[in-house]
Design an enzyme around this catalytic site. Structure first.
Site, PDB file in Angstrom:
ATOM      1  N   SER A 183       0.813  -1.225   0.000  1.00  0.00           N
ATOM      2  CA  SER A 183       0.000   0.000   0.000  1.00  0.00           C
ATOM      3  C   SER A 183       0.844   1.271   0.000  1.00  0.00           C
ATOM      4  CB  SER A 183      -0.912   0.015   1.234  1.00  0.00           C
ATOM      5  OG  SER A 183      -0.135  -0.095   2.411  1.00  0.00           O
ATOM      6  N   ASP A 203      -4.023   7.731   8.180  1.00  0.00           N
ATOM      7  CA  ASP A 203      -5.164   6.907   8.614  1.00  0.00           C
ATOM      8  C   ASP A 203      -4.799   5.852   9.647  1.00  0.00           C
ATOM      9  OD1 ASP A 203      -3.717   5.117   7.160  1.00  0.00           O
ATOM     10  OD2 ASP A 203      -5.310   4.582   5.754  1.00  0.00           O
ATOM     11  N   HIS A 239      -0.960   4.488   7.461  1.00  0.00           N
ATOM     12  CA  HIS A 239      -0.307   5.128   6.304  1.00  0.00           C
ATOM     13  C   HIS A 239      -0.057   6.608   6.532  1.00  0.00           C
ATOM     14  CE1 HIS A 239      -2.686   1.628   4.936  1.00  0.00           C
ATOM     15  NE2 HIS A 239      -1.546   1.336   4.346  1.00  0.00           N
TER      16      HIS A 239
END
Ligand code: NAG
Ligand code: NAG
Ligand code: NAG
Ligand code: NAG
Length: 374
Positions: free
Chosen positions: A37, A340, A343
């Protein structure tokens, strides 16, 4: 799944003459990226929910809509592409027929692990969220390669001006293991296998023609808001002077040290290849150590507070995800390092990218950028 099959059948293009005639040996003409990610620009989003929720706060700062990235804006890989005057990398699973891919493709998939999912199943460990491991991403690249170049000479010529990025990846293996073991000491046993797999995939890329490869290390997860929330401790001694969980950062330093040793061995075996190490650990740790210097909120709690989330000292609740109706979004994401929970924000990724492109956190350094990172 359907997406993948359709994609293989439809792919065919011919642009190579163009690539070679415009090749500038002083810069990169293309970037191929593998990861999770941290650098996924749309693969997982294409796979899970091709019709994205337009009200999601993801992407809101830069793209003004969800862009398939797990942040409020651009990722490190986007800043890199822009610095070299290249378009942002299209996600492999989101490619359309005839799409121009001469400037590179992104194979990174949010949640991806280095180790194949079978490893976690066999050892009865917490399985990762996806079976798209680094090896699966390598297979994707191999399947795509015939549409990039046709024979060894053509490929060698093309890849001469390509930058390959293998990682950051390994963070999700570590997360799965942390949740399984709950014991940081046991984690060290798995490091050699993760490192060996990263090195094997890098070796495969060299066999395929890659001559300039960056292998990033891992981040200071002891400073990560999600890890700080889940592994929260009552013992002050578990935290370093900046508010990070010391044991987790020491573990990552060990991991990066092993990775570095393996990279050095790989360099010795492949003297014609430039293998660059990205020190994401130091590049990111400096932000947590002097947040005020970089324009972030300071004071222990604020430095680590996620912009998007809900409650607790770090604004992270593992049951309330950013984007859900119960979560709130901060008014100024540029003052937050963390987006978040797990991240980082575009503001943080921008600084990390600057540390890579302009130095000193890439060794040896990348080619000179065409544009300054803005
Ligand atoms: C897929 O690509 C299209 C255009 O090429 C873009 O509009 C869309 O946002 C992309 N989707 C994802 C999930 O990246
Ligand atoms: C991953 O899992 C899906 C189903 O969950 C399956 O269809 C697919 O073949 C698997 N892919 C790999 C590479 O194992
Ligand atoms: C890495 O490659 C070597 C040589 O091919 C092989 O012996 C080894 O099993 C591989 N290791 C992993 C973890 O895949
Ligand atoms: C800051 O965090 C500490 C420990 O996590 C907590 O006890 C304290 O109440 C927090 N302070 C504020 C102002 O949120």
């Amino acid at each position: 799944m359907k997406m993948i099959i359709i994609f293989y059948i439809t792919f065919a293009c011919n642009f190579l003459g163009n690539v070679i005639s415009h090749a500038n040996p002083l810069s990169y003409e293309s970037i191929f990226n593998f990861g999770d990610s941290i650098s996924d620009t749309g693969n997982a989003a294409t796979y899970y929910h091709p019709s994205m929720d337009e009200n999601s706060p993801y992407g809101s700062t830069y793209f003004k809509h969800p862009s398939g990235r797990v942040s409020n804006g651009r990722l490190i890989i986007d800043f890199l592409a822009q610095a070299y005057g290249l378009p942002m990398l299209p996600a492999y699973l989101n490619l359309t027929q005839g799409q121009d891919i001469k400037h590179g493709v992104n194979f990174a998939f949010a949640g991806a692990t280095v180790l194949d999912i079978d490893y976690f199943i066999q050892k009865k460990l917490n399985p990762p969220s996806t079976n798209i491991s680094l090896t699966v991403q390598l297979d994707w690249f191999k399947k795509l390669k015939p549409s990039l170049c046709k024979n060894k000479q053509e490929c060698d010529n093309y890849f001469k001006n390509s930058l390959f990025l293998v990682g950051e990846i390994g963070g999700n293996d570590i997360n799965a293991l942390i949740l399984s073991y709950n014991n940081i000491a046991e984690l060290r046993e798995i490091v050699p296998l993760i490192v060996e797999t990263i090195i094997n995939v890098t070796t495969e890329l060299i066999k395929e023609g890659a001559v300039e490869i960056a292998v990033p290390g891992n981040f200071p997860i002891g400073c990560n808001s999600a890890v700080l929330t889940i592994m929260n401790s009552d013992n002050k001694d578990d935290y370093d002077q900046f508010g990070c969980l010391a044991a987790y950062n020491i573990f990552i330093k060990y991991y990066n040290w092993r990775l570095n040793q393996a990279i050095e061995t790989l360099r010795q075996k492949n003297s014609h290849v430039k293998i660059i190490y990205f020190d994401y650990y130091s590049d990111t740790k400096r932000l947590f150590e002097a947040p005020q210097q970089y324009g972030f909120y300071f004071g222990k709690n604020d430095t680590f507070k996620a912009c998007c989330g809900k409650g607790g000292p770090y604004n992270v609740d593992i049951h309330i995800f950013c984007g859900s109706s119960k979560a709130t979004v901060c008014s100024d994401p540029s003052k937050h390092i963390n987006w978040d929970g797990a991240h980082l924000t575009e503001a943080a990724y921008r600084l990390i990218a600057m540390g890579i492109v302009e130095g000193p956190f890439a060794s040896p350094s990348l080619k000179s950028p065409v544009f300054k990172i803005a």
